[in-house]
Each structure stands twice: as structure tokens, then as C-alpha cells.
Design an enzyme around this catalytic site. Structure first.
Site, PDB file in Angstrom:
ATOM      1  N   TRP A   1     -22.023 -60.520 -34.974  1.00  0.00           N
ATOM      2  CA  TRP A   1     -22.859 -61.616 -34.450  1.00  0.00           C
ATOM      3  C   TRP A   1     -24.022 -61.113 -33.597  1.00  0.00           C
ATOM      4  CZ3 TRP A   1     -23.406 -66.960 -33.997  1.00  0.00           C
ATOM      5  CH2 TRP A   1     -24.093 -67.416 -32.874  1.00  0.00           C
TER       6      TRP A   1
ATOM      7  N   ASN B   1     -27.217 -62.850 -31.058  1.00  0.00           N
ATOM      8  CA  ASN B   1     -28.105 -63.914 -30.598  1.00  0.00           C
ATOM      9  C   ASN B   1     -29.295 -63.322 -29.856  1.00  0.00           C
ATOM     10  OD1 ASN B   1     -25.512 -64.265 -28.806  1.00  0.00           O
ATOM     11  ND2 ASN B   1     -26.994 -65.318 -27.579  1.00  0.00           N
ATOM     12  N   ASP B   2     -29.584 -63.731 -28.658  1.00  0.00           N
ATOM     13  CA  ASP B   2     -30.878 -63.427 -28.026  1.00  0.00           C
ATOM     14  C   ASP B   2     -31.341 -61.968 -28.111  1.00  0.00           C
ATOM     15  OD1 ASP B   2     -29.915 -65.821 -27.077  1.00  0.00           O
ATOM     16  OD2 ASP B   2     -29.996 -65.266 -24.970  1.00  0.00           O
TER      17      ASP B   2
ATOM     18  N   SER C   1     -27.792 -62.039 -21.387  1.00  0.00           N
ATOM     19  CA  SER C   1     -29.162 -61.597 -21.655  1.00  0.00           C
ATOM     20  C   SER C   1     -29.877 -60.996 -20.450  1.00  0.00           C
ATOM     21  CB  SER C   1     -29.973 -62.774 -22.186  1.00  0.00           C
ATOM     22  OG  SER C   1     -29.578 -63.021 -23.513  1.00  0.00           O
TER      23      SER C   1
END
Ligand code: FRU
Length: 493
Positions: free
Chosen positions: A36, A38-39, A99
């Protein structure tokens, strides 16, 4: 020293990254080693290469305890995977290394600043505190003084459970700044500015901007930088309320252009707009290249459109093409990095093609391509709509439709073949220039990024259509269009 948690992640990715078939990966977009993504995090230039870290859960294609994955590139097009950089292995970040950003220290080391997430006892509440790690571009040691920003550093009324996503940079005088988001007293987001002399000891400076429940609720992933004589603040709001064709409901990404006064630490906004009008775009981050360009990347997804990948996918998540930013007429303009043009192959050019009924053109097809269309009315009476269809076979297609009377573009992937009831269409306003509209379509297998009028607007989306659907067609309705086509394949070997 590499912790057991990080060692496990590195061993896992070393074993399973080679199992991802090349035919599944995007060709020139950043994708996770495995699992996976994301950001984008820590997007920066360091020791001769660009580094792009990312929110990473190697063990499945679903979000989980966050690690930092690590990619580098020399040109934003060819990406190389490095071993995972951070794992949730310390008391202050056991529930995730969230993040953050990266910057080079004067002694040549690289400093990562990220959010350590940690449960507060039994309840479903997690402290979010800012932490540091120092490394050499491959291995990172967490700072002994972590966390460096905690609840105590927040202005009154700001939530320590929503305090995250530090984006760090170095000022010309050698000192450091970072922006984070938090949730203010009114329950909605705010962007905070912090400062540091050495990158390790931090203090609150000012509240740069407040949402005041106007642009969504909580904000995420801030960035703040000078551009063309102004200052730009980027944030990704959650729970946006729709407003005309400018802001759509749900997870958005917006920019504020304004003026920044370094003396008082105050930012005054002049313009607020969406960054990208597509379906899959969230959590932007920028860097400055050695030749002075401001380049932005984003997660080509959002929390409402995620998990719509095939069951047997080896990874989930990809980044947008990095985009060069500028300001034109008070608005943010974005175009794919110029490096992309080096990878163009097999040019196909047409001028003044008369388009009425749906047609395909010899040499214009494919799923990995860069295509520029200029359209104008063929006759004085104009036309009602112009449509380009891509990733098309007898059954499936994704379309971009321009309606000059209402001055809008509609993107539509409802027939792309994805069996998911998520949002599939979006409509946004565009403006012709000298009676002409220019569309640039950048495709990389399962993504389409549209740039209108040399970057005045962008719209990004994923399309889960089998690669074999590679036809492209053009159609004008209620009149005729004259169209120029400049189409290239993109070959990255
Ligand atoms: C944004 C975000 C950030 C957070 C991270 C967690 O997409 O929610 O605010 O740091 O993702 O993975």
C-alpha cells in the site's frame, strides 16, 4: 541500528517486490515496492537525486501501520526503489510514522521530520507529535530527543490528536521552518508555522491560515512556498462541501495564493481554488529543483476512491506525474515536468482534422502516451460538444467531453469497467483562448491526467480498464470541430 520492525519490512519487500509483474506497474509513475502507498513524504533533492518517500504498508494492499517507503529518481520519470526508511518501532510512533518532509543539513546528512502517532491509553485517541530521523539517503536513525513538537507547543485550543504532517524547509539564512496542520477550537483545520535554528529544537511561530469551517473540516498535508513573487499554501481538506464547480464534496486539495510577511509570520490570502478537478488527487507535496523549478506531486487517489483495485493486485496506490508549478493571472498553473518530453517516441501529427461523427485516427491509440489536442469550431455556428474517448474497446471507455456553451469539461469513467459504485464523473469550468481549447492527456496504463490550456486546470483519474482496451476516438456533436493532434508514445526502458 536497524530495528526488527524495519528489518522485517525490508526483508518482506526484498522478497515480494520481484513478484510484482512489470505488466501491472505504471510505466513512469511512482508506485510502492509492494503493498500500500498513500501520501508523498520527504519529497526533496539530496546528493544528486530526488527522493520521494511515501506512506507505506508493505504487508497488504490496505492501509495499516505506517512505514516510510523510499524511492529515488534523477528525472521524475525513472524511479528506483530503496529499502524502507522508517518503521513504527519506537515508543512515540508505535502506531504509525505518518506524513512529513525532508531537508538537507549543513553537515550533508538528511533530516526527516514526520508525525509519530501513539495511542493514549485505552481510548480511541492517538497523540500526534512531530519527530525527527537523520540519515544518509538510505538508512535513518531516529533522533534521541523525539518527539520534538508536542501538545505543549500548540497554541491554545488546538488539538494534540490532530497535529500532523510537518513539511520542513531551510531558509536562505540557514534556519528552518515547518508547517503542520492541526484542528482548531472551532473543530476545523488550521496551518501552523514553526521555526528552528538547527532543525532539532523547534518553537511555534504563527497560525498561517484557518479553515473556519469554510473549506472542509480537518485539513491535511500542508505545504508553503514562494512562487513567482507570491506565497502559495497547499492543503488537503477533508469533508469539503461542494461549491459550484470549484470545490467538490469530500476529500479535496486546494491552494491559497497570497502574501506572506516574514516579520509577523502572517499570511494573507488573495485567491483560493482547487488544485486538481479530477477524481483521484490528494495530499500534495513540493520540492525546489536545483534549477529553481517548484515541482509538486500528489497521491493519485483519495480516501473515498481507494481500494477499488482488482483482488489480485500486488500493490495499491500511485503518485501523479510530478508537475512544474507557476502562477499565471493570479492562478496556479501546473504542467508535467519537462523531463517527460525526453521519453516521447513515435510522433503522430495531424492538422485541421474535421471531426463530426465518432472517428479514430491512424496511429492514435495506446495506453502509455502524451497527446495534445487543439480544438476549435469548424464553422461559424459552432458545436455543442466535443468528446475524446480513451482506453476504449467495444465495451469500455473513459471520456473527456467539452461543452462550449456552458464552458465546462466533464470527465467520465463510469464505463471504464470498474465494478465499484464510487464517484465516476466530475465537471469543471474552463475558458477558451482565442476561440480554441487545448487539452493534454497523459496516460500511463491505468491513469489519465488531463491538463487544460497549458496547465490552467488539471484533472487526474485512475481507470481500471484492461490494457487491451487501447482505442482512442474523437467526436463532435451539434456542429463540427477542427482539431490538431500531436500524439507521442512514452517509452521508458
Ligand atoms: C493524509 C493522511 C495524513 C496522515 C497520513 C496517514 O492522506 O491522512 O494526514 O499523516 O495520511 O497515512
Amino acid at each position: 541500528m536497524v530495528s526488527e520492525t524495519l528489518r522485517n519490512a525490508r526483508e518482506f519487500e526484498a522478497t515480494y517486490q520481484p513478484t510484482v509483474p512489470e505488466s501491472e506497474r505504471a510505466v513512469f509513475h511512482a508506485t510502492p515496492a509492494i503493498g500500500w502507498m498513500n501520501d508523498p513524504n520527504g519529497f526533496s533533492f539530496y546528493r544528486g537525486a530526488y527522493h520521494l518517500f511515501y506512506q507505506y504498508h508493505p504487508y497488504s494492499t490496505k492501509w495499516g501501520p505506517m512505514h516510510w517507503g523510499h524511492l529515488t529518481t534523477k528525472d521524475f520519470i525513472r524511479w528506483e526503489h530503496l529499502p524502507a526508511a522508517l518503521a513504527p518501532d519506537s515508543d512515540y510512533d508505535l502506531d504509525g510514522c505518518w506524513s512529513g518532509g525532508a531537508v538537507e543539513l549543513p553537515d550533508g546528512r538528511q533530516l526527516l521530520m514526520y508525525t509519530g502517532r501513539r495511542a493514549r491509553g485505552e481510548q480511541e485517541l492517538y497523540y500526534q507529535r512531530q519527530c525527527l530521523a537523520v540519515g544518509d539517503g538510505r538508512d535513518y536513525e531516529k533522533y534521541a530527543g523525539n518527539p520534538v513538537l508536542t501538545a505543549q507547543d500548540l497554541p491554545a485550543g488546538c488539538s494534540p490528536f490532530d497535529f500532523r504532517d510537518p513539511k520542513i524547509w531551510r531558509e536562505p539564512d540557514g534556519s528552518y521552518r515547518a508547517v503542520t496542520v492541526t484542528r482548531a477550537e472551532d473543530g476545523s483545520g488550521a496551518v501552523l508555522l514553526f521555526e528552528s535554528r538547527d532543525g532539532f529544537a523547534w518553537a511555534f511561530r504563527s497560525v498561517l491560515e484557518r479553515c473556519q469551517n469554510q473549506y472542509g473540516k480537518m485539513w491535511e498535508c500542508p505545504d508553503f512556498f514562494p512562487l513567482d513573487g507570491k506565497h502559495v499554501l497547499l492543503v488537503s481538506p477533508m469533508e469539503m462541501r461542494p461549491l459550484g464547480l470549484q470545490f467538490h464534496a469530500g476529500y479535496g486539495a486546494i491552494y491559497f495564493i497570497g502574501r506572506y510577511d516574514p516579520e509577523s509570520g502572517a499570511f494573507s490570502r488573495e485567491n483560493v481554488q482547487s488544485i486538481d478537478y479530477g477524481l483521484d488527487f490528494y495530499a500534495t507535496q513540493t520540492l525546489e529543483t536545483p534549477d529553481g523549478r517548484r515541482v509538486m506531486v500528489a497521491w493519485m487517489q483519495n480516501w473515498a476512491t481507494m481500494n477499488c483495485h482488482p483482488e489480485d493486485a500486488h500493490y495499491h496506490g500511485e503518485m501523479t506525474i510530478p508537475r512544474e508549478l507557476s502562477i499565471r493571472g493570479g492562478c496556479l498553473v501546473q504542467n508535467p515536468v519537462r523531463e517527460l518530453e525526453r521519453y516521447r517516441t513515435e510522433p503522430v501529427l495531424y492538422r485541421n482534422v474535421l471531426v463530426t461523427e465518432e472517428v479514430s485516427l491512424e496511429g492514435v491509440r495506446g495506453r502509455v502516451l502524451d497527446m495534445i489536442l487543439s480544438v476549435r469550431p469548424a464553422f461559424e455556428k459552432g458545436y455543442r460538444e466535443f468528446k475524446v474517448r480513451v482506453a476504449k474497446d467495444g465495451e469500455r471507455e473513459t471520456s473527456v467531453c467539452y461543452k462550449p456553451d456552458s464552458g465546462v469539461i466533464q470527465i467520465d469513467r463510469s464505463r471504464c469497467g470498474a465494478p465499484y459504485d464510487i464517484v465516476h464523473t466530475r465537471t469543471f469550468a474552463v475558458r477558451e483562448r482565442n476561440g480554441e481549447l487545448k487539452l493534454r492527456l497523459v496516460m500511463d496504463r491505468h491513469s489519465l491526467e488531463l491538463f487544460v490550456n497549458d496547465g490552467e486546470q488539471a484533472a487526474s483519474l485512475l481507470l481500471h480498464t484492461p490494457d487491451s482496451a487501447d482505442c482512442i476516438s474523437f467526436e463532435a456533436d451539434g456542429g463540427a470541430v477542427l482539431m490538431d493532434v500531436e500524439k507521442y508514445g512514452l517509452t521508458v526502458s
